[in-house]
Design a protein around this motif. Sequence first.
Motif, PDB file in Angstrom:
ATOM      1  N   ASN A  21       0.814  -1.202   0.000  1.00 13.79           N
ATOM      2  CA  ASN A  21       0.000   0.000   0.000  1.00 13.79           C
ATOM      3  C   ASN A  21       0.853   1.259   0.000  1.00 13.79           C
ATOM      4  OD1 ASN A  21      -2.236   1.619   0.087  1.00 13.79           O
ATOM      5  ND2 ASN A  21      -2.443   1.488   2.285  1.00 13.79           N
ATOM      6  N   GLY A  22       1.985   1.227   0.667  1.00 13.78           N
ATOM      7  CA  GLY A  22       2.845   2.393   0.731  1.00 13.78           C
ATOM      8  C   GLY A  22       4.041   2.310  -0.177  1.00 13.78           C
ATOM      9  N   CYS A  23       4.136   1.278  -0.976  1.00 16.51           N
ATOM     10  CA  CYS A  23       5.303   1.054  -1.822  1.00 16.51           C
ATOM     11  C   CYS A  23       5.349   2.094  -2.956  1.00 16.51           C
ATOM     12  CB  CYS A  23       5.248  -0.353  -2.398  1.00 16.51           C
ATOM     13  SG  CYS A  23       6.684  -0.772  -3.389  1.00 16.51           S
ATOM     14  N   ALA A  24       6.503   2.709  -3.123  1.00 18.21           N
ATOM     15  CA  ALA A  24       6.652   3.747  -4.141  1.00 18.21           C
ATOM     16  C   ALA A  24       6.549   3.178  -5.551  1.00 18.21           C
ATOM     17  CB  ALA A  24       7.987   4.458  -3.955  1.00 18.21           C
ATOM     18  N   THR A  25       6.988   1.939  -5.745  1.00 21.65           N
ATOM     19  CA  THR A  25       6.896   1.333  -7.068  1.00 21.65           C
ATOM     20  C   THR A  25       5.444   1.136  -7.469  1.00 21.65           C
ATOM     21  OG1 THR A  25       9.004   0.218  -6.723  1.00 21.65           O
ATOM     22  CG2 THR A  25       7.592  -0.652  -8.451  1.00 21.65           C
ATOM     23  N   VAL A  26       4.633   0.670  -6.542  1.00 17.60           N
ATOM     24  CA  VAL A  26       3.213   0.477  -6.834  1.00 17.60           C
ATOM     25  C   VAL A  26       2.540   1.819  -7.104  1.00 17.60           C
ATOM     26  CG1 VAL A  26       1.034  -0.349  -5.863  1.00 17.60           C
ATOM     27  CG2 VAL A  26       3.119  -1.662  -5.523  1.00 17.60           C
ATOM     28  N   ARG A  27       2.968   2.854  -6.417  1.00 15.92           N
ATOM     29  CA  ARG A  27       2.398   4.189  -6.640  1.00 15.92           C
ATOM     30  C   ARG A  27       2.759   4.759  -8.005  1.00 15.92           C
ATOM     31  NH1 ARG A  27       2.691   7.757  -1.172  1.00 15.92           N
ATOM     32  NH2 ARG A  27       1.603   6.286   0.171  1.00 15.92           N
ATOM     33  N   THR A  28       3.937   4.407  -8.521  1.00 16.94           N
ATOM     34  CA  THR A  28       4.371   4.981  -9.802  1.00 16.94           C
ATOM     35  C   THR A  28       3.977   4.125 -10.998  1.00 16.94           C
ATOM     36  OG1 THR A  28       6.545   3.927  -9.614  1.00 16.94           O
ATOM     37  CG2 THR A  28       6.336   6.188  -8.796  1.00 16.94           C
ATOM     38  N   MET A  29       3.467   2.921 -10.784  1.00 13.73           N
ATOM     39  CA  MET A  29       3.081   2.051 -11.911  1.00 13.73           C
ATOM     40  C   MET A  29       2.013   2.657 -12.809  1.00 13.73           C
ATOM     41  SD  MET A  29       3.061  -1.836 -10.684  1.00 13.73           S
ATOM     42  CE  MET A  29       4.531  -2.671 -10.167  1.00 13.73           C
ATOM     43  N   PRO A  30       0.976   3.307 -12.300  1.00 15.42           N
ATOM     44  CA  PRO A  30      -0.014   3.888 -13.216  1.00 15.42           C
ATOM     45  C   PRO A  30       0.550   4.973 -14.134  1.00 15.42           C
ATOM     46  CG  PRO A  30      -0.923   3.734 -11.019  1.00 15.42           C
ATOM     47  CD  PRO A  30       0.529   3.402 -10.918  1.00 15.42           C
ATOM     48  N   PHE A  41      13.257   1.914 -12.685  1.00 11.47           N
ATOM     49  CA  PHE A  41      13.488   2.077 -11.248  1.00 11.47           C
ATOM     50  C   PHE A  41      12.778   3.318 -10.713  1.00 11.47           C
ATOM     51  CE2 PHE A  41      16.847  -0.968 -12.072  1.00 11.47           C
ATOM     52  CZ  PHE A  41      16.771  -1.768 -10.950  1.00 11.47           C
ATOM     53  N   SER A  42      11.546   3.510 -11.125  1.00 11.87           N
ATOM     54  CA  SER A  42      10.801   4.714 -10.741  1.00 11.87           C
ATOM     55  C   SER A  42      10.521   4.769  -9.242  1.00 11.87           C
ATOM     56  CB  SER A  42       9.502   4.793 -11.533  1.00 11.87           C
ATOM     57  OG  SER A  42       8.706   3.648 -11.280  1.00 11.87           O
ATOM     58  N   GLY A  43      10.162   3.644  -8.633  1.00 12.17           N
ATOM     59  CA  GLY A  43       9.892   3.644  -7.200  1.00 12.17           C
ATOM     60  C   GLY A  43      11.143   3.906  -6.378  1.00 12.17           C
ATOM     61  N   THR A  44      12.251   3.319  -6.798  1.00 10.30           N
ATOM     62  CA  THR A  44      13.522   3.545  -6.112  1.00 10.30           C
ATOM     63  C   THR A  44      13.950   5.000  -6.241  1.00 10.30           C
ATOM     64  OG1 THR A  44      14.150   1.270  -6.603  1.00 10.30           O
ATOM     65  CG2 THR A  44      15.908   2.759  -5.957  1.00 10.30           C
ATOM     66  N   ARG A  45      13.763   5.563  -7.421  1.00 10.16           N
ATOM     67  CA  ARG A  45      14.134   6.964  -7.634  1.00 10.16           C
ATOM     68  C   ARG A  45      13.239   7.902  -6.828  1.00 10.16           C
ATOM     69  NH1 ARG A  45      14.235   7.006 -14.003  1.00 10.16           N
ATOM     70  NH2 ARG A  45      14.448   9.246 -13.715  1.00 10.16           N
ATOM     71  N   LEU A  71      12.550   3.349   4.726  1.00  7.75           N
ATOM     72  CA  LEU A  71      12.090   1.999   5.031  1.00  7.75           C
ATOM     73  C   LEU A  71      11.600   1.295   3.768  1.00  7.75           C
ATOM     74  CD1 LEU A  71      11.454  -0.009   7.351  1.00  7.75           C
ATOM     75  CD2 LEU A  71       9.188   1.011   7.427  1.00  7.75           C
ATOM     76  N   ASP A  72      11.028   2.033   2.851  1.00  5.56           N
ATOM     77  CA  ASP A  72      10.478   1.469   1.623  1.00  5.56           C
ATOM     78  C   ASP A  72      11.538   1.227   0.561  1.00  5.56           C
ATOM     79  OD1 ASP A  72       8.269   0.762  -0.170  1.00  5.56           O
ATOM     80  OD2 ASP A  72       8.794   2.630  -1.199  1.00  5.56           O
ATOM     81  N   LEU A  73      12.678   1.853   0.652  1.00  2.00           N
ATOM     82  CA  LEU A  73      13.703   1.804  -0.393  1.00  2.00           C
ATOM     83  C   LEU A  73      14.134   0.387  -0.779  1.00  2.00           C
ATOM     84  CD1 LEU A  73      15.389   3.621  -2.223  1.00  2.00           C
ATOM     85  CD2 LEU A  73      17.111   3.694  -0.437  1.00  2.00           C
ATOM     86  N   PRO A  74      14.473  -0.505   0.148  1.00  2.87           N
ATOM     87  CA  PRO A  74      14.890  -1.849  -0.298  1.00  2.87           C
ATOM     88  C   PRO A  74      13.763  -2.634  -0.963  1.00  2.87           C
ATOM     89  CG  PRO A  74      14.953  -1.691   2.104  1.00  2.87           C
ATOM     90  CD  PRO A  74      14.613  -0.343   1.578  1.00  2.87           C
ATOM     91  N   PHE A  75      12.540  -2.481  -0.497  1.00  5.26           N
ATOM     92  CA  PHE A  75      11.420  -3.203  -1.095  1.00  5.26           C
ATOM     93  C   PHE A  75      11.102  -2.670  -2.490  1.00  5.26           C
ATOM     94  CE2 PHE A  75      10.785  -3.409   3.529  1.00  5.26           C
ATOM     95  CZ  PHE A  75      10.944  -4.786   3.685  1.00  5.26           C
ATOM     96  N   SER A  76      11.192  -1.367  -2.662  1.00  7.37           N
ATOM     97  CA  SER A  76      10.971  -0.788  -3.987  1.00  7.37           C
ATOM     98  C   SER A  76      12.065  -1.214  -4.955  1.00  7.37           C
ATOM     99  CB  SER A  76      10.920   0.733  -3.901  1.00  7.37           C
ATOM    100  OG  SER A  76       9.736   1.145  -3.291  1.00  7.37           O
ATOM    101  N   THR A  77      13.287  -1.325  -4.478  1.00  7.58           N
ATOM    102  CA  THR A  77      14.382  -1.761  -5.338  1.00  7.58           C
ATOM    103  C   THR A  77      14.154  -3.187  -5.830  1.00  7.58           C
ATOM    104  OG1 THR A  77      15.907  -0.335  -4.119  1.00  7.58           O
ATOM    105  CG2 THR A  77      16.881  -2.055  -5.470  1.00  7.58           C
ATOM    106  N   ILE A  78      13.697  -4.046  -4.943  1.00  5.50           N
ATOM    107  CA  ILE A  78      13.420  -5.433  -5.331  1.00  5.50           C
ATOM    108  C   ILE A  78      12.284  -5.480  -6.348  1.00  5.50           C
ATOM    109  CG2 ILE A  78      12.533  -7.645  -4.483  1.00  5.50           C
ATOM    110  CD1 ILE A  78      14.082  -7.038  -1.871  1.00  5.50           C
ATOM    111  N   LEU A  79      11.202  -4.776  -6.077  1.00  7.87           N
ATOM    112  CA  LEU A  79      10.065  -4.794  -6.995  1.00  7.87           C
ATOM    113  C   LEU A  79      10.409  -4.126  -8.322  1.00  7.87           C
ATOM    114  CD1 LEU A  79       7.194  -5.739  -7.316  1.00  7.87           C
ATOM    115  CD2 LEU A  79       6.416  -3.611  -6.300  1.00  7.87           C
ATOM    116  N   ASP A  80      11.196  -3.058  -8.297  1.00 11.39           N
ATOM    117  CA  ASP A  80      11.624  -2.418  -9.547  1.00 11.39           C
ATOM    118  C   ASP A  80      12.498  -3.352 -10.380  1.00 11.39           C
ATOM    119  OD1 ASP A  80      10.367   0.054  -9.511  1.00 11.39           O
ATOM    120  OD2 ASP A  80      11.892   0.941  -8.232  1.00 11.39           O
ATOM    121  N   THR A  81      13.319  -4.150  -9.725  1.00 17.12           N
ATOM    122  CA  THR A  81      14.154  -5.118 -10.430  1.00 17.12           C
ATOM    123  C   THR A  81      13.291  -6.192 -11.087  1.00 17.12           C
ATOM    124  OG1 THR A  81      15.949  -4.726  -8.858  1.00 17.12           O
ATOM    125  CG2 THR A  81      16.090  -6.712 -10.206  1.00 17.12           C
TER     126      THR A  81
END
Length: 98
Positions: A21-30, A41-45, A71-81
């Motif tokens: 819900n708070g993941c930056a990658t999920v927020r930037t997907m739309p 790597f939009s969520g990581t950026r 806190l979200d940075l490592p999870f966003s990096t994994i999902l962006d990968t």
Amino acid sequence: MRQSSFVLLLWITIALALGLNGCATVRTMPTLASYGSPKVFSGTRLDYNAVTKDEADLGKFKTAAPAYPLLDLPFSTILDTIILVVTVPIAMYELVFD
């Protein structure tokens, strides 16, 4: 034994739902389909720009940064990968047909 595995699966599902819900990658997907938005790597950026408080680069994203970007940075990096196979072709198409 069966009931304990069900409870564990339920807790894992709840934790993943709350985490995404708070993941930056999920927020930037739309915004991947919109022209000119960061793609690879939009969520990581987004998290990195929120941690460094770079307002100019945060303006490129059409969404707000998560409340706890560090806190979200490592999870966003994994999902962006994981979604790299989708974002690179979209970015290349935009680069070629600009």
